[in-house]
Design a protein around this motif. Structure first.
Motif, PDB file in Angstrom:
ATOM      1  N   SER A 179       0.856  -1.182   0.000  1.00 54.17           N
ATOM      2  CA  SER A 179       0.000   0.000   0.000  1.00 54.17           C
ATOM      3  C   SER A 179       0.895   1.235   0.000  1.00 54.17           C
ATOM      4  O   SER A 179       2.114   1.131  -0.061  1.00 54.17           O
ATOM      5  CB  SER A 179      -0.938   0.012   1.223  1.00 54.17           C
ATOM      6  N   TRP A 180       0.264   2.400   0.020  1.00 50.57           N
ATOM      7  CA  TRP A 180       1.006   3.668   0.068  1.00 50.57           C
ATOM      8  C   TRP A 180       0.660   4.347   1.392  1.00 50.57           C
ATOM      9  O   TRP A 180      -0.515   4.508   1.728  1.00 50.57           O
ATOM     10  CB  TRP A 180       0.621   4.542  -1.124  1.00 50.57           C
ATOM     11  N   ARG A 192      -0.680  10.315  12.716  1.00 54.00           N
ATOM     12  CA  ARG A 192      -1.019   8.889  12.599  1.00 54.00           C
ATOM     13  C   ARG A 192      -0.850   8.464  11.150  1.00 54.00           C
ATOM     14  O   ARG A 192      -1.364   9.107  10.245  1.00 54.00           O
ATOM     15  CB  ARG A 192      -2.459   8.644  13.045  1.00 54.00           C
ATOM     16  N   MET A 193      -0.086   7.394  10.947  1.00 53.01           N
ATOM     17  CA  MET A 193       0.088   6.877   9.593  1.00 53.01           C
ATOM     18  C   MET A 193      -1.136   6.071   9.190  1.00 53.01           C
ATOM     19  O   MET A 193      -1.778   5.411  10.019  1.00 53.01           O
ATOM     20  CB  MET A 193       1.336   5.991   9.525  1.00 53.01           C
ATOM     21  N   TYR A 194      -1.463   6.104   7.891  1.00 51.24           N
ATOM     22  CA  TYR A 194      -2.578   5.289   7.395  1.00 51.24           C
ATOM     23  C   TYR A 194      -2.276   4.851   5.968  1.00 51.24           C
ATOM     24  O   TYR A 194      -1.416   5.424   5.281  1.00 51.24           O
ATOM     25  CB  TYR A 194      -3.906   6.044   7.471  1.00 51.24           C
ATOM     26  N   ALA A 195      -2.964   3.795   5.551  1.00 49.25           N
ATOM     27  CA  ALA A 195      -2.675   3.170   4.262  1.00 49.25           C
ATOM     28  C   ALA A 195      -3.655   3.625   3.189  1.00 49.25           C
ATOM     29  O   ALA A 195      -4.857   3.773   3.440  1.00 49.25           O
ATOM     30  CB  ALA A 195      -2.729   1.651   4.389  1.00 49.25           C
ATOM     31  N   GLN A 223       3.861   7.166   0.405  1.00 46.09           N
ATOM     32  CA  GLN A 223       5.106   6.413   0.290  1.00 46.09           C
ATOM     33  C   GLN A 223       4.818   4.937   0.073  1.00 46.09           C
ATOM     34  O   GLN A 223       4.075   4.316   0.832  1.00 46.09           O
ATOM     35  CB  GLN A 223       5.957   6.584   1.559  1.00 46.09           C
ATOM     36  N   HIS A 224       5.410   4.394  -0.982  1.00 43.93           N
ATOM     37  CA  HIS A 224       5.194   2.990  -1.313  1.00 43.93           C
ATOM     38  C   HIS A 224       5.749   2.102  -0.206  1.00 43.93           C
ATOM     39  O   HIS A 224       6.888   2.274   0.238  1.00 43.93           O
ATOM     40  CB  HIS A 224       5.881   2.663  -2.640  1.00 43.93           C
ATOM     41  N   ALA A 225       4.960   1.133   0.266  1.00 48.60           N
ATOM     42  CA  ALA A 225       5.386   0.252   1.356  1.00 48.60           C
ATOM     43  C   ALA A 225       4.996  -1.192   1.053  1.00 48.60           C
ATOM     44  O   ALA A 225       3.856  -1.466   0.655  1.00 48.60           O
ATOM     45  CB  ALA A 225       4.750   0.698   2.668  1.00 48.60           C
ATOM     46  N   GLY A 250      11.184   0.511   4.183  1.00 55.14           N
ATOM     47  CA  GLY A 250      11.238   0.869   5.597  1.00 55.14           C
ATOM     48  C   GLY A 250      10.558   2.190   5.860  1.00 55.14           C
ATOM     49  O   GLY A 250      11.221   3.224   5.937  1.00 55.14           O
ATOM     50  N   ARG A 251       9.243   2.151   6.007  1.00 55.73           N
ATOM     51  CA  ARG A 251       8.475   3.383   6.247  1.00 55.73           C
ATOM     52  C   ARG A 251       8.107   3.506   7.719  1.00 55.73           C
ATOM     53  O   ARG A 251       8.071   2.513   8.451  1.00 55.73           O
ATOM     54  CB  ARG A 251       7.194   3.394   5.397  1.00 55.73           C
ATOM     55  N   LYS A 252       7.793   4.709   8.133  1.00 58.17           N
ATOM     56  CA  LYS A 252       7.394   4.960   9.512  1.00 58.17           C
ATOM     57  C   LYS A 252       6.170   4.129   9.876  1.00 58.17           C
ATOM     58  O   LYS A 252       5.160   4.157   9.160  1.00 58.17           O
ATOM     59  CB  LYS A 252       7.104   6.455   9.693  1.00 58.17           C
TER      60      LYS A 252
END
Length: 320
Positions: free
Chosen positions: A207-208, A216-219, A227-229, A252-254
């Motif tokens: 996902s990105w 808060r990070m979300y997909a 960011q591609h993850a 390696g994303r947050k």
């Protein structure tokens, strides 16, 4: 490398130089020890042969702590070239240390330090944090050896994530690691205790990732929307209520693992921020278990593997 409760990498033995005559002192005796150099050799292999009873890391620490002199001049370079007729002196003065809290050193040399960080310890302070961190403790540690020494952040682990991480000892090495991270790091895996029984024994999550105004990070499933993850997982154990996963990162994303576990409906235990409903551990169920990489300066292959935290196995002993 010195063995501890954490598994550490196997290392190839260094090429040994020809025996040299020991002039004063003996292993275990008091006072400095001096050795005549009979044949050309590099300093570290020379010392490893003379201190065969010590681990490779313990011998390296003699150099790091500036306890080795060649012809009266302190030398710390591992590859310092020795010539016949020189004298190597090793002092036994120990550097005063302060206990490290929430971390242990797995490996150190003049270029980097690899540690095991406990859950609950910050990697590095934020603008709003003034607490004890791994960064501050290691900075104090290296400055006891040399007041001019510094520590540089290479990557981070979340406060409540335990496991293996490393710091650079120079800005040059930091840049080498960060600029070529994907090529230098050959293996990086975690274990995650998640809620529920996973339907598939293995899988790939893509996902990105984006960050909200509340941090808060979300997909997002829309291509290029963030960011591609990419995360891969494999089930190690499962019960009716929990699954223990081996998780490897392609990127390696947050908060990547935490967000991706929420995305597939199996949030990490204790991760209320990303959908967890309970916490049988009293901590976040995420542990950085393996870090393997090519040394950015020497090119040596290093691998550090730590044990799965015992509390992570508790659900599988009590639940059918």
């Amino acid at each position: 490398m010195k063995q501890s409760k954490h598994n550490t990498p196997s290392r190839k033995a260094a090429k040994q130089p020809s025996p040299a005559k020991k002039r004063t002192g003996a292993p275990g005796s008091h006072g400095p020890k001096s050795y005549d150099v009979r044949e050309a050799a590099e300093l570290l292999p020379f010392l490893i042969e003379r201190y065969a009873r010590l681990s490779r890391n313990a011998v390296k620490s003699l150099l790091t702590r500036k306890q080795v002199a060649v012809d009266g001049r302190i030398v710390s370079a591992h590859n310092y070239p020795l010539q016949p007729g020189q004298t190597v002196t090793v002092g036994e003065r120990q550097v005063e240390t302060t206990p490290l809290v929430g971390l242990s050193i797995l490996h150190e040399d003049e270029h980097l330090i690899v540690i095991h960080k406990d859950a609950g310890l910050l990697s590095i302070a934020t603008d709003k944090e003034e607490q004890v961190t791994a960064y501050r403790q290691l900075t104090a540690y290296v400055r006891r050896q040399d007041p001019k020494q510094r520590i540089f952040v290479v990557h981070r682990l979340d406060r409540d994530t335990s496991g293996v991480m490393m710091f650079a000892r120079s800005e040059r090495v930091q840049q080498l690691l960060q600029n070529d991270w994907q090529e230098i790091v050959t293996e990086r895996s975690y274990v995650a205790l998640v809620e529920g029984r996973v339907r598939q024994q293995s899988g790939r999550i893509e996902s990105w990732l984006k960050e909200s105004k509340t941090l808060r990070m979300y997909a997002s499933l829309r291509p290029n929307d963030g960011q591609h993850a990419i995360t891969h997982y494999k089930a190690l154990q499962s019960s009716r209520t929990h699954s223990l996963l081996e998780v490897t990162l392609e990127t390696g994303r947050k908060n990547q693992i935490r967000v991706h576990m929420e995305q597939i409906g199996h949030p990490v235990v204790g991760d209320k921020k990303y959908g967890a409903t309970g916490n049988i551990l009293g901590r976040l169920g995420l542990h950085a278990r393996v870090l393997a990489f090519r040394h950015p300066v020497s090119g040596e292959a290093l691998r550090f593997e730590t044990a799965i935290p015992k509390p992570f196995l508790k659900p599988f002993r009590e639940t059918p």
